[in-house]
Design an enzyme around this catalytic site. Structure first.
Site, PDB file in Angstrom:
ATOM      1  CB  SER A 152      -0.964  -0.038   1.182  1.00 32.96           C
ATOM      2  OG  SER A 152      -2.017   0.862   0.967  1.00 32.96           O
ATOM      3  CE  LYS A 204     -16.745  20.971  10.387  1.00 31.47           C
ATOM      4  NZ  LYS A 204     -15.426  21.199   9.754  1.00 31.47           N
TER       5      LYS A 204
END
Length: 331
Positions: A152, A204
């Site tokens: 990764s 948010k």
């Protein structure tokens, strides 16, 4: 064969030792009286040893005797080396420190090549990319070397080097991204907790653990993961000269080094000695001398890192983007 650098270092060390020995004899044997005379020889020898060490440091700076810089990326990749979201592991170094060492090697006229040792399951996105960019800035041959694991974020970094080497048993790949969140809404209800929203902006508080996620928020967060995945594929495609569709077809699998080599995910299979031989050919020398570039770490930090361990699944990888509401992204 003795090199001119070796001779130069030896001359400086010998001269430095003699100078400091003479100073020690004058200060502690000739000038003082009774007590100092008894201890004079010991103190003079001690001064000589200090002088040898100082002279040795000077000698190494003038005649470094190396032509390859080695920088290691070990453990999970994070901005602060794991002191925050990830626990630190033995050998873990903050990403900013790794970048600093690569840049320092780039500024060192003696470091003609960079050997980037990778043993990492991945980590945060931006710190991984910062290391990749630092490797790309290095003015000279760059070889990434996968030891145990180059997954990764480690593979993201390797895409910035000229070549990637691995051992037959190395674990390579995991070119993917994962996002996660904890859904604690049922638990909160059982213990009498409720989530009351005060936010400006529809998304948010997307991913907040104390409330159920709706489909719009799920699509929004999945879009973030998809964007990072596209970026990951683009970096690997450009750096490793691989087709994007081929990278997608790996489905973030991990491969042993031999299989990764067959798939062109790795350029060469070999040992550390093989890599040094390749670098010697590139630099047109009989053999290379490797200098490890490492950040200075406080004693307690080294002790603390050595006392901790962390286990990561094979597929764990770039764990990077996370908003302050608890949504965590890993590749």
């Amino acid at each position: 064969m003795v090199s001119s650098e070796d001779v130069g270092q030896l001359v400086i060390v010998v001269v430095g030792a003699l100078v400091f020995a003479a100073i020690g004899i004058v200060l502690f044997v000739i000038l003082p009286s009774t007590l100092a005379q008894l201890l004079g020889v010991v103190l003079a020898l001690g001064t000589a040893l200090v002088g040898m060490r100082l002279a040795g440091n000077v000698a190494r700076s003038i005649f470094p005797g190396y032509d390859v810089a080695e920088v290691a990326v070990e453990g999970p990749i994070a901005r602060d080396g794991g002191g925050g979201r990830f626990p630190s592991t033995p050998g873990t170094t903050p990403a900013d420190d790794i970048v600093e060492q690569i840049d320092r090697a780039n500024d060192d006229d003696n470091a003609q090549a960079l050997l980037l040792k990778l043993n990492t399951p991945g980590g945060e996105v931006v710190p991984s990319d910062d290391i990749r960019l630092a490797a790309m800035r290095f003015d000279g041959p760059t070889i990434a070397y996968a030891t145990d694991v180059c997954a990764s974020g480690g593979y993201w970094i390797a895409s910035g080097c000229d070549e990637l080497w691995a051992r037959e048993g190395s674990i390579v790949g995991s070119i993917g991204v994962i996002g996660s969140r904890i859904n604690a809404s049922d638990f909160a209800e059982k213990v009498g907790l409720s989530y009351e929203r005060f936010a400006a902006g529809e998304y948010k508080d997307a991913g907040t653990a104390l409330k159920e996620i709706d489909e719009d928020e799920r699509a929004y967060l999945q879009g973030l993961i998809d964007d990072y995945y596209d970026t990951f594929i683009e970096r690997v495609s450009d750096g490793r000269d691989l087709e994007p569709e081929f990278i997608r077809d790996t489905e973030a699998r991990i491969y042993l080094g031999e299989q990764a080599f067959d798939l062109d995910l790795v350029d060469r299979l070999g040992t550390r000695r093989d890599i040094e031989g390749e670098l010697a050919d590139r630099l047109d020398v009989d053999e290379v001398s490797v200098e490890k570039f490492e950040p200075k770490r406080p004693l307690m930090a080294r002790v603390g890192a050595g006392a901790q361990t962390v286990a990561y699944a094979f597929g764990a990888g770039i764990a990077g983007f996370a908003d302050e509401r608890g949504f965590r992204l890993r590749s």
